[in-house]
Design an enzyme around this catalytic site. Structure first.
Site, PDB file in Angstrom:
ATOM      1  N   ARG A 121       0.902  -1.076   0.005  1.00 45.00           N
ATOM      2  CA  ARG A 121      -0.041   0.132   0.218  1.00 45.00           C
ATOM      3  C   ARG A 121       0.908   1.346  -0.058  1.00 45.00           C
ATOM      4  O   ARG A 121       2.097   1.158   0.692  1.00 45.00           O
ATOM      5  CB  ARG A 121      -0.924   0.056   1.112  1.00 45.00           C
ATOM      6  CG  ARG A 121      -1.508   1.207   1.264  1.00 45.00           C
ATOM      7  CD  ARG A 121      -2.708   0.951   2.448  1.00 45.00           C
ATOM      8  NE  ARG A 121      -3.686   2.328   2.317  1.00 45.00           N
ATOM      9  CZ  ARG A 121      -4.658   2.530   2.852  1.00 45.00           C
ATOM     10  NH1 ARG A 121      -4.926   1.358   3.641  1.00 45.00           N
ATOM     11  NH2 ARG A 121      -5.225   3.691   3.041  1.00 45.00           N
TER      12      ARG A 121
ATOM     13  N   ARG B 159       4.709   8.972  -0.447  1.00 42.47           N
ATOM     14  CA  ARG B 159       4.492   8.146  -1.429  1.00 42.47           C
ATOM     15  C   ARG B 159       5.555   7.301  -1.783  1.00 42.47           C
ATOM     16  O   ARG B 159       6.789   7.986  -1.844  1.00 42.47           O
ATOM     17  CB  ARG B 159       4.030   8.967  -2.714  1.00 42.47           C
ATOM     18  CG  ARG B 159       2.545   9.246  -2.645  1.00 42.47           C
ATOM     19  CD  ARG B 159       2.034   9.910  -3.857  1.00 42.47           C
ATOM     20  NE  ARG B 159       0.628  10.637  -3.752  1.00 42.47           N
ATOM     21  CZ  ARG B 159      -0.418   9.478  -3.403  1.00 42.47           C
ATOM     22  NH1 ARG B 159      -0.265   8.192  -3.623  1.00 42.47           N
ATOM     23  NH2 ARG B 159      -1.510  10.386  -3.311  1.00 42.47           N
ATOM     24  N   SER B 160       5.462   6.225  -2.680  1.00 40.37           N
ATOM     25  CA  SER B 160       7.016   5.557  -3.088  1.00 40.37           C
ATOM     26  C   SER B 160       7.948   5.136  -2.116  1.00 40.37           C
ATOM     27  O   SER B 160       9.204   5.022  -2.204  1.00 40.37           O
ATOM     28  CB  SER B 160       7.516   6.141  -4.022  1.00 40.37           C
ATOM     29  OG  SER B 160       6.730   6.381  -5.279  1.00 40.37           O
ATOM     30  N   ARG B 161       7.537   5.122  -0.775  1.00 40.95           N
ATOM     31  CA  ARG B 161       8.416   4.650   0.284  1.00 40.95           C
ATOM     32  C   ARG B 161       9.565   5.801   0.562  1.00 40.95           C
ATOM     33  O   ARG B 161      10.455   5.491   1.363  1.00 40.95           O
ATOM     34  CB  ARG B 161       9.118   3.564   0.256  1.00 40.95           C
ATOM     35  CG  ARG B 161       8.200   2.215   0.167  1.00 40.95           C
ATOM     36  CD  ARG B 161       7.423   1.824   1.416  1.00 40.95           C
ATOM     37  NE  ARG B 161       6.700   0.778   1.156  1.00 40.95           N
ATOM     38  CZ  ARG B 161       5.291   0.417   1.180  1.00 40.95           C
ATOM     39  NH1 ARG B 161       4.440   1.810   0.893  1.00 40.95           N
ATOM     40  NH2 ARG B 161       4.978  -0.650   1.167  1.00 40.95           N
ATOM     41  N   LEU B 162       9.059   7.115   0.064  1.00 41.47           N
ATOM     42  CA  LEU B 162      10.246   8.242   0.473  1.00 41.47           C
ATOM     43  C   LEU B 162       9.665   8.889   1.523  1.00 41.47           C
ATOM     44  O   LEU B 162       9.117  10.029   1.544  1.00 41.47           O
ATOM     45  CB  LEU B 162      10.270   8.999  -0.837  1.00 41.47           C
ATOM     46  CG  LEU B 162      11.727   9.831  -0.873  1.00 41.47           C
ATOM     47  CD1 LEU B 162      12.748   8.902  -1.074  1.00 41.47           C
ATOM     48  CD2 LEU B 162      11.393  10.534  -2.238  1.00 41.47           C
TER      49      LEU B 162
END
Ligand SMILES: Cc1cc2nc3c(=O)[nH]c(=O)nc-3n(C[C@H](O)[C@H](O)[C@H](O)COP(=O)(O)O)c2cc1C
Length: 241
Positions: free
Chosen positions: A22, A211-214
């Site tokens: 997710r 978002r995007s694990r950043l």
């Protein structure tokens, strides 16, 4: 899923397929808006979690925290408790002096405590040392506990083995007979083994899932004595996700 399904055996096999994934889209956090001390963000995030718990079932216990200690062999131990205290000095919780955590903290006061709200894509991590909550604050909290919770605290030699559920319920009944319920907050005196600890933080990290694990990680490191709201006590920095 009904609660009764949770005890069915054998349990249903997990669904095959790729790992669940997710994306997190919290608004994030940066040192400018967070300010020179951790306290305003702590207060803000805990208040928002409590408010969100009204509508998000996953946040049923917004003040639940993980508390990590180490045992005499240096082996970590972690459990969930409710943060019953929170002010500019740090978060605090209650438990029994018979418990494993009590023995571990008596030998080594180093502690880590984390509020984790996956439903809000947020966490606050504290590291520091634990010290006893002042008796007056502890007694004031004890008097807010429902009668049954007070009796349970008397009846349980927390973290010690017991033979059966029936023995535990017999202990409860014995203590309830000893301190009958009249509706007064003073029906049950606070037992001597009821205790509270407050974390005096040396580090506070705010984690915000992006978002995007950043993700954002803003860390306050103690540089001097002072409360969580004292700008002279903290240096702030960003850590990589
Ligand atoms: C949601 C939740 C809240 C809990 N709250 C407390 C608490 O406030 N105090 C407590 O002593 N144990 C609480 N427990 C039980 C602890 O997780 C743990 O089983 C207990 O404190 C014994 O831990 P120990 O043997 O490591 O000392 C809670 C557990 C859960 C899952």
């Amino acid at each position: 899923m009904a609660v009764s399904d949770l005890t069915s055996y054998p349990p249903p096999a997990p669904e095959p397929g790729p790992p669940r994934r997710r994306d997190y889209d919290s608004p994030g956090i940066d040192p400018q808006t967070a300010g020179p001390t951790p306290w305003p963000t702590i207060r803000h995030w805990v208040s928002e979690a409590i408010a969100a718990s009204e509508s998000l079932p996953g946040l049923a216990e917004p003040t639940a925290v993980s508390v990590a200690t180490v045992d005499a062999d240096g082996v970590p131990n972690v459990r969930t408790v409710l943060a019953r205290f929170l002010d500019e000095h740090g978060p605090g919780f209650v438990s029994s002096l018979h418990s494993a955590k009590a023995a571990e903290l008596a030998a080594n006061p180093h502690i880590a405590l984390s509020y984790t709200w996956p439903g809000l894509f947020r966490a606050i991590r504290f590291r520091g040392t634990a010290a006893a909550i002042e008796t007056e604050a502890l007694v004031a909290y004890w008097r807010t506990r429902p009668y049954g919770s007070q009796i349970a605290a008397c009846a349980s030699l927390q973290s010690h083995p017991i033979g059966s559920r029936q023995e535990l319920e017999r202990e409860f009944a014995t203590w309830a007979a000893h301190y009958p319920e009249t509706g007064s907050v003073d029906d049950v005196p606070m037992p001597a083994d009821f205790h509270g600890w407050r974390v005096h933080p040396t580090e506070v990290e705010f984690w915000a899932g992006r978002r995007s694990r950043l993700h954002d990680r803003i860390v306050y490191t103690r540089v001097a004595d002072g409360t969580l709201d004292d700008p002279a006590a903290w240096a702030v920095s960003r850590r990589q996700p």
